[in-house]
Write a protein that holds these residues in place. Structure first.
Motif, short mmCIF file in Angstrom:
data_model
loop_
_atom_site.label_atom_id
_atom_site.label_comp_id
_atom_site.label_asym_id
_atom_site.label_seq_id
_atom_site.Cartn_x
_atom_site.Cartn_y
_atom_site.Cartn_z
N ARG A 56 11.93 4.54 -8.48
CA ARG A 56 11.15 3.67 -7.63
C ARG A 56 11.84 4.35 -6.06
O ARG A 56 13.15 4.49 -5.93
CB ARG A 56 11.54 2.21 -7.34
N ALA A 57 10.84 4.56 -5.10
CA ALA A 57 11.24 5.20 -3.92
C ALA A 57 10.11 4.60 -2.71
O ALA A 57 9.32 4.09 -2.96
CB ALA A 57 11.16 6.63 -3.91
N ARG A 58 10.84 4.89 -1.64
CA ARG A 58 9.95 4.38 -0.34
C ARG A 58 9.15 5.58 0.19
O ARG A 58 8.03 5.35 0.34
CB ARG A 58 11.03 4.21 0.86
N THR A 59 9.58 6.90 -0.10
CA THR A 59 8.64 8.02 0.28
C THR A 59 8.84 9.18 -0.76
O THR A 59 9.87 9.42 -1.28
CB THR A 59 9.46 8.60 1.60
N VAL A 60 7.60 9.43 -1.08
CA VAL A 60 7.43 10.49 -2.09
C VAL A 60 6.63 11.68 -1.52
O VAL A 60 5.51 11.54 -0.96
CB VAL A 60 6.65 10.07 -3.48
N THR A 61 7.30 12.87 -1.96
CA THR A 61 6.34 14.16 -1.36
C THR A 61 6.05 15.04 -2.48
O THR A 61 7.06 15.37 -3.28
CB THR A 61 7.34 14.88 -0.51
N VAL A 62 4.94 15.59 -2.82
CA VAL A 62 4.75 16.65 -3.72
C VAL A 62 4.20 17.71 -3.00
O VAL A 62 3.31 17.68 -2.04
CB VAL A 62 3.47 15.78 -4.52
N SER A 63 4.53 18.84 -3.51
CA SER A 63 4.21 20.02 -2.96
C SER A 63 3.96 21.04 -4.01
O SER A 63 4.66 21.02 -5.10
CB SER A 63 5.22 20.62 -1.78
N LEU A 99 -1.36 21.75 0.06
CA LEU A 99 -0.34 22.39 -0.44
C LEU A 99 1.08 21.38 -0.45
O LEU A 99 1.85 21.42 -1.31
CB LEU A 99 -0.02 23.44 0.74
N THR A 100 0.69 20.37 0.32
CA THR A 100 1.90 19.38 0.21
C THR A 100 1.40 17.78 0.56
O THR A 100 0.38 17.96 1.58
CB THR A 100 2.91 19.67 1.16
N ARG A 101 1.97 16.91 0.39
CA ARG A 101 1.48 15.48 0.72
C ARG A 101 2.40 14.67 0.57
O ARG A 101 3.12 14.69 -0.40
CB ARG A 101 0.12 15.27 -0.15
N THR A 102 2.73 13.63 1.29
CA THR A 102 3.84 12.88 1.56
C THR A 102 3.20 11.27 1.52
O THR A 102 2.11 10.95 2.46
CB THR A 102 4.70 12.95 2.61
N LEU A 148 0.69 -1.33 0.12
CA LEU A 148 0.05 -0.09 0.07
C LEU A 148 0.96 1.31 0.02
O LEU A 148 2.00 1.16 0.28
CB LEU A 148 -0.93 0.21 1.38
N LEU A 149 0.40 2.46 -0.39
CA LEU A 149 0.77 3.53 -0.30
C LEU A 149 -0.14 4.33 0.92
O LEU A 149 -1.35 4.46 0.67
CB LEU A 149 0.92 4.57 -1.41
N ILE A 150 0.72 4.82 1.81
CA ILE A 150 -0.16 5.54 2.85
C ILE A 150 0.33 6.95 2.98
O ILE A 150 1.59 7.24 3.10
CB ILE A 150 -0.09 4.86 4.40
N ASP A 151 -0.62 7.87 2.91
CA ASP A 151 -0.14 9.46 3.14
C ASP A 151 -0.02 9.78 4.46
O ASP A 151 -0.65 9.20 5.63
CB ASP A 151 -1.07 10.13 2.22
N ASP A 152 0.36 11.10 4.76
CA ASP A 152 0.58 11.77 5.97
C ASP A 152 -0.77 12.27 6.56
O ASP A 152 -0.72 12.59 7.65
CB ASP A 152 1.52 12.91 6.00
#
Length: 293
Positions: free
Chosen positions: A235-242, A259-262, A127-131
Motif C-alpha cells: 500500500r502506498a500514497r504514490t506509485v510511479t510506473v515507467s 513512458l512513465t506515469r505517476t 481516488l487515484l489521480i495521475d500526473d
C-alpha cells in the motif's frame, strides 16, 4: 426530503443514442421530484465542460455510462471543483458500459437511480489521480485487459459487485468465448516504485501491475512477476510506473502508450450520491402466551 439545491441535468449524447427511453424516464422522475430542474443536452466533451463550469449553485446530475462519469469527474478535478461538488449519476448505457457505476453502489435501473438523486445520501470515495489529470475510481491494470474481459484471479478495485456480480461474470465469459482470443502480450519490462521503494525493475519482466484506491488515503498495489512465487502486495500514497511505451486500462478507458506515469491517492476526493441506508426492520411485539399455558 426536498433537494437542497436546484439540479443541472447533463444528458450524455451516447446515453440518448443507447437508451432514449431510460433517459426520458429519468428526466421525468427528476423534473417531478425537484423544482427548477435545468436539462442540458451537450453534444460533446467541450459543451459538457462549459455547462459544468457555469453550473453555479446547481448540483450536477449526469445521465450516462461509465466513460461519461469518468469524464465528468476529470473535468471537475481539473477545474478544482471536485472536493466541493456532490455529483449524482443516473447510469444509462449499453451492456457492459455501466459496470463501474454498479460497483460504486449506484442503481442501474433508471427509476431507482433517479430517485436516488432525489432521496439518496452523499458518500465520499478515494481516488487515484495521475500526473496528466486522469482519474481512477475503481481500478487500473497494466497491461490492459481486452474490452469486456475480467481477470478471474485477483484484481483490486472491486468495491463490491453485489447481486449483479455473477451475471456480469457470465456475460463477460460469453463475450470472451464469442470472439477469437487476442495474442498474449507477454511480460513487460517495467520499473514500479511505491513511495520511492522499487518493487520491480527493468531487469525482471512484469506479468501484471494492478492499482486501486484503498482505505486511509493509500493505493492498493499488486505486482505479479512470472519468476516470483506469488504477487507482491503493498500500500502506498504514490506509485510511479515507467518502461518502454506501455499501455494501461483505468476503469473503462485504455490509455497510452506512455513512458512513465505517476498515480497519487487522494482520500475522500469524490462526493457521490448513493442510495440511502435501508431502514431498519420494524420490531414486532412478541405474542404473549395465554394464561395457564
Amino acid at each position: 426530503m426536498p433537494v437542497p439545491h436546484p439540479l443541472l441535468v447533463l444528458v450524455d449524447p451516447q446515453a440518448r443514442h443507447a437508451d432514449g427511453e431510460s433517459v426520458r424516464i429519468a428526466r421525468d422522475v427528476l423534473s417531478a421530484g425537484a423544482p427548477g430542474v435545468k436539462v442540458c443536452l451537450p453534444e460533446g466533451p467541450e459543451e459538457t465542460a462549459r455547462a459544468l463550469a457555469r453550473r453555479g449553485r446547481r448540483r450536477p446530475v449526469l445521465i450516462g455510462d461509465d466513460r461519461a462519469l469518468l469524464r465528468a469527474v476529470r473535468l471537475l478535478h481539473l477545474e478544482r471543483g471536485l472536493a466541493d461538488c456532490a455529483l449524482a449519476v443516473v447510469p444509462v448505457g449499453g451492456p457492459g458500459s455501466v459496470v463501474l457505476a454498479g460497483r460504486l453502489g449506484l442503481p442501474l435501473d433508471a427509476v431507482r437511480a433517479a430517485r436516488t438523486v432525489l432521496e439518496g445520501r452523499e458518500r465520499r470515495f478515494d481516488l487515484l489521480i495521475d500526473d496528466s489529470g486522469g482519474v481512477v475510481l475503481g481500478g487500473l491494470r497494466i497491461p490492459p485487459v481486452r474490452e469486456g474481459e475480467r481477470d478471474a484471479r485477483e484484481e483490486p478495485g472491486d468495491r463490491g459487485e453485489g447481486a449483479r456480480g455473477p451475471l456480469d461474470r457470465y456475460r463477460s465469459l460469453v463475450r470472451t468465448l464469442a470472439r477469437p482470443p487476442a495474442p498474449d502480450p507477454g511480460p513487460a519490462r517495467l520499473r514500479v516504485e511505491a513511495d520511492g521503494v522499487v518493487l520491480a525493475d527493468l531487469d525482471r519482466p512484469v506479468d501484471r501491475v494492478s492499482l486501486s484506491p484503498g482505505d486511509g488515503g493509500l493505493a492498493d498495489v499488486v505486482v505479479r512477476q512470472r519468476s516470483a512465487d506469488g504477487p507482491l502486495r503493498v500500500r502506498a500514497r504514490t506509485v510511479t510506473v515507467s518502461g518502454p511505451h506501455f499501455r494501461y486500462r483505468a476503469d473503462a478507458v485504455v490509455s497510452g502508450p506512455v513512458l512513465t506515469r505517476t498515480w497519487t491517492a487522494h482520500p475522500s476526493a469524490l462526493c457521490l450520491t448513493v442510495p440511502a441506508d435501508p431502514p431498519a426492520p420494524p420490531v414486532l411485539p412478541q405474542r404473549q402466551a395465554p394464561p395457564g399455558s
